[in-house]
Structures are given as structure tokens and as C-alpha cells.
Design an enzyme around this catalytic site. Structure first.
Site, PDB file in Angstrom:
ATOM      1  N   TRP A 115       0.822  -1.209   0.000  1.00 23.89           N
ATOM      2  CA  TRP A 115       0.000   0.000   0.000  1.00 23.89           C
ATOM      3  C   TRP A 115       0.852   1.253   0.000  1.00 23.89           C
ATOM      4  CZ3 TRP A 115      -4.413  -0.425  -1.974  1.00 23.89           C
ATOM      5  CH2 TRP A 115      -5.181  -1.583  -1.802  1.00 23.89           C
TER       6      TRP A 115
ATOM      7  N   ASP B 149      -1.317   6.422   7.024  1.00 26.31           N
ATOM      8  CA  ASP B 149      -2.407   5.574   6.543  1.00 26.31           C
ATOM      9  C   ASP B 149      -2.685   4.529   7.613  1.00 26.31           C
ATOM     10  OD1 ASP B 149      -4.062   3.735   5.321  1.00 26.31           O
ATOM     11  OD2 ASP B 149      -2.903   3.598   3.474  1.00 26.31           O
TER      12      ASP B 149
ATOM     13  N   LYS C 204     -12.388  -2.154   7.931  1.00 31.05           N
ATOM     14  CA  LYS C 204     -11.565  -3.135   8.639  1.00 31.05           C
ATOM     15  C   LYS C 204     -12.077  -3.343  10.067  1.00 31.05           C
ATOM     16  CE  LYS C 204      -8.774  -2.970   5.075  1.00 31.05           C
ATOM     17  NZ  LYS C 204      -8.656  -4.053   4.085  1.00 31.05           N
TER      18      LYS C 204
END
Length: 407
Positions: free
Chosen positions: A115, A204, A229
Site C-alpha cells: 500500500w 495511513d 476493517k
């Protein structure tokens, strides 16, 4: 209703508490006594705006977000923020340093997984300033190409005055996470940053938001997280933005910054209380229910303790599987994620046997990301310690059967 549900160890969209889903189902028909379902009600209604305000309150109090930072809600997931953070922080930098050329503006990226690599690629694609990879963890991997570690603090090379400094706290695909203890070699090196300035630090937190407290939260310029999540379904993105990063993007554009779409401007979100246009109403509602549920259980202190126990138990089971030459960890010591435990199953066809055997016992979502393969156990907040114990029992049984077969 919940009796037919299986254990979902998937990486996202991930498991949510059954009690929350049952309450959300009621809200689909009648939201907070309005007689209107949550998916139908006006986002301008007093009931919904009050709910959004309470969601902000729950995040602020549970994470101890200081008044210097705003909490905003938007859409597009973490991937949209790969672009939005670049645009907003470059606009800020333009206002602070209007006479610098584009080549003199630098954005620092810490690359420790798939990511953060994508975020750096997006920054390069957008152009407008140079991208400096402050460190790339693949250089320190066992094979020279995998994301399996957090690099030593001595290897970071930050720029003197970057427009932003980006890192991904937990890499969902690769199972790599920064330690939250400053003294650990695998922590993020906050001590290397210029503490005499308002740091343009961007984090992030998409796959670890609200699983435990955020270290050095006040030192961050922007923290963003997709909800899918730990705290809700896909469609909601949560931002914690320091007030000095909520800038007049049109004024920056007049000085040469890239014009920013209004829906990606932090100032637009802030001025409209996150209601510039119709938001993701249902994900916001479910996220609020999840955070109310979290508070009832004891908040982040409870989840920090529980999530630590869950991760430790799974890593110990994998270690024992390594001793039997059945399993193999993918991540180096000290860099393993609490949320996403990744490992390989050794032997021809063994990985598929592992997955099929787990599914027979009503445990799903264990297959690793398509880019790296293997097994990935996601231990988000809705996965209880009892759920984890059931998985560990299966791992132990599987390891015993495989070791007996190969011995």
C-alpha cells in the site's frame, strides 16, 4: 439470526459484531424512531446530523484527538487519500513557500509494503513535485525483494522541508506493522523528524484504525482510514486533519498549485461539517453503532489488550508450526502485524488443504492476498478471543496431521 454465520478472517470488508449488524438491520426500517430507514433519511435531517456529530465525538474521545485536529468524513477509501493528501499538502506548501519551483518541492515516502508502494506511485503519477523514497524496506528483506520487515532507523533519509511525509502504519497485504513502542527498533522514527516545525506527517491507518491508541497522534498532519476493517462497511473514510492543513486551495491554485476538486478539498469537508454532498449514510450509521459498542466494552484500552493477546496466540501457533516444518512466517521478528498475520503452509497442496479444512469448520477468508499468496489471518476488532482460539485449535490439529504424514 447470527447462528448461521461463519467466522470471517478476511482482510476486508471484514467481520463486524453480530449485535451491531442486528441493530443496523432495525435501523434500515426505522432510524432512531424517525419512522424512516437510515438508507432513506435525509443527510440534512436533525437526527442524522446529530448522529454524525456523535460519531465524531466517539472518535475524538476514544482516540484522545486534540482540539488542534478536525475529524472529517468522506468517501473513496484510502486509495482516494493517496491523491487527496498530495493535493492538499502541496497546496499548503505552496502557500507557505510560494516562490519555490515544483522541482524544489519534495514529498517523502516510507515504503514498507504494497500500500505504501501504491501511495508513492500515485504521488509520482500526479507530478508537481519530486518524490523522495526515504526508505524502501525491500532492501532489508531476506530475499531482497519482499516486504517482510521494518527498516533500521539509521537507514531513513528524510528531506529537510518536505511537503509531506507519508507512511502506512499497518500493511494489510504483507502483514508488516510499525511497533508502537518508541524504544523498539521497528517503531516509526519520530525522533528523526524536525520537532521545531509543524510536521507534514501523513499516516495511513486504514487496517488498524481504532484497534489501539495511535502513538504521537498530535504530531501528525493527516491520519486517514477506510472504515471497512475495524469499524464499519466499505464506503466511509475517516480523516483526522490538523487545522493548519485545512487551507484555501483556491488561493494556492492562484499561486500555481494544482486545482483541487471541491470534494477532495479538506477545507470543503471542514466548512460543510462533512456534508458538502450526500455522504455514505449507511456506513456512517454502522460505524457509529460499532463505536458505541466499542465504548461499552471499555474502549481502546480493552481492544489494545484483546488484540495483543489474539496476535500473540496466533504467532505462537505459527512458531510451533515452524518447529514441525509445516508452517513458515513471512515477516521478520518485531515487524509482524497485530491485524494481519501472514504465513506460508509448506508442502505440495498443503495450502489448499489448510484452507479447505478451515472452511469445513466454518472459518473463511484465510487465503492470502493474490499478489503474495500464502495464508493471511485478519484479527480485526470483531474477531473475539474465542474466535481466535477456535482458529488456533484448527492450526494445531492441521500441523499435527501434516507432520505425521511427512514423518
Amino acid at each position: 439470526m447470527a447462528s448461521s454465520r461463519v467466522l470471517n478472517f478476511g482482510a476486508g470488508p471484514s467481520a463486524l459484531p453480530a449485535s451491531v449488524l442486528e441493530k443496523a438491520a432495525e435501523g434500515l426500517l426505522n432510524f432512531n424512531g424517525t419512522g424512516i430507514g437510515i438508507a432513506e433519511i435525509s443527510h440534512r435531517s436533525k437526527e442524522f446530523t446529530a448522529f454524525v456529530a456523535n460519531l465524531e465525538f466517539l472518535i475524538r474521545t476514544q482516540l484522545d484527538v486534540p482540539p488542534t485536529h478536525a475529524i472529517l468524513f468522506t468517501q473513496g477509501g484510502g486509495s482516494a487519500q493517496f491523491s487527496a493528501t498530495v493535493l492538499n499538502l502541496l497546496a499548503r506548501h505552496r502557500l507557505l513557500h510560494p516562490h519555490l519551483s515544483d522541482d524544489e518541492r519534495v514529498m517523502d515516502y516510507v515504503v514498507t509494503g504494497s500500500w505504501s508502494e501504491k501511495a508513492a506511485e500515485e504521488a509520482k503519477r500526479m507530478g508537481g513535485s519530486r518524490v523522495n523514497v526515504a526508505v524502501d524496506s525491500r532492501k532489508y528483506s531476506k530475499d531482497g525483494k519482499s516486504f517482510d520487515n521494518i527498516p533500521p532507523h539509521t537507514e531513513y533519509a528524510f528531506s529537510p522541508d518536505p511537503a509531506l511525509i507519508y507512511y502506512c502504519e499497518n500493511e494489510t497485504v504483507d502483514g508488516v506493522e510499525f511497533s508502537h513502542k518508541d524504544a523498539d527498533a521497528t517503531s516509526f522514527p519520530y525522533h528523526l523528524l524536525d520537532k521545531g516545525a509543524l510536521l507534514p506527517l501523513v499516516a495511513d491507518y486504514s487496517s488498524s484504525f481504532m484497534c489501539r491508541p495511535i502513538p504521537h497522534l498530535s504530531d501528525h498532519a493527516v491520519i486517514f482510514a477506510g472504515a471497512q476493517k475495524n469499524i464499519g462497511p466499505a464506503g466511509l473514510t475517516i480523516l483526522i486533519v490538523r487545522q493548519d492543513c485545512i487551507v484555501d486551495v483556491d488561493a494556492a491554485a492562484q499561486l500555481g498549485a494544482t486545482p483541487i476538486p471541491l470534494t477532495m478539498s479538506y477545507k470543503t469537508l471542514f466548512d460543510s461539517k462533512s456534508l458538502y454532498n450526500t455522504p455514505s449514510v449507511l456506513p456512517i450509521y454502522i460505524a457509529g453503532l460499532v463505536l458505541e459498542h466499542l465504548a461499552e466494552l471499555g474502549g481502546l484500552k480493552y481492544y489494545e489488550q484483546t488484540n495483543r493477546k489474539k496476535a500473540e496466540k496466533v504467532y505462537e501457533a505459527v512458531r510451533k508450526g515452524e518447529e514441525k516444518a509445516v508452517l513458515q512466517r513471512k515477516v521478520q521478528d518485531g515487524a509482524g502485524s497485530w491485524m494481519n498475520v501472514v504465513f506460508s503452509v509448506l508442502g505440495d497442496g498443503a495450502e489448499q488443504r489448510f484452507i479447505e479444512g478451515a472452511e469445513k469448520e466454518d472459518m473463511k477468508g484465510l487465503k492470502g492476498h493474490r499478489s503474495v499468496g500464502g495464508i493471511r489471518v485478519s484479527l480485526y476488532n470483531a474477531i473475539t478471543e474465542a474466535d481466535t482460539d477456535k482458529l488456533i485449535g484448527y492450526i494445531e490439529k492441521f500441523v499435527l496431521a501434516e507432520s505425521n504424514t511427512t514423518s
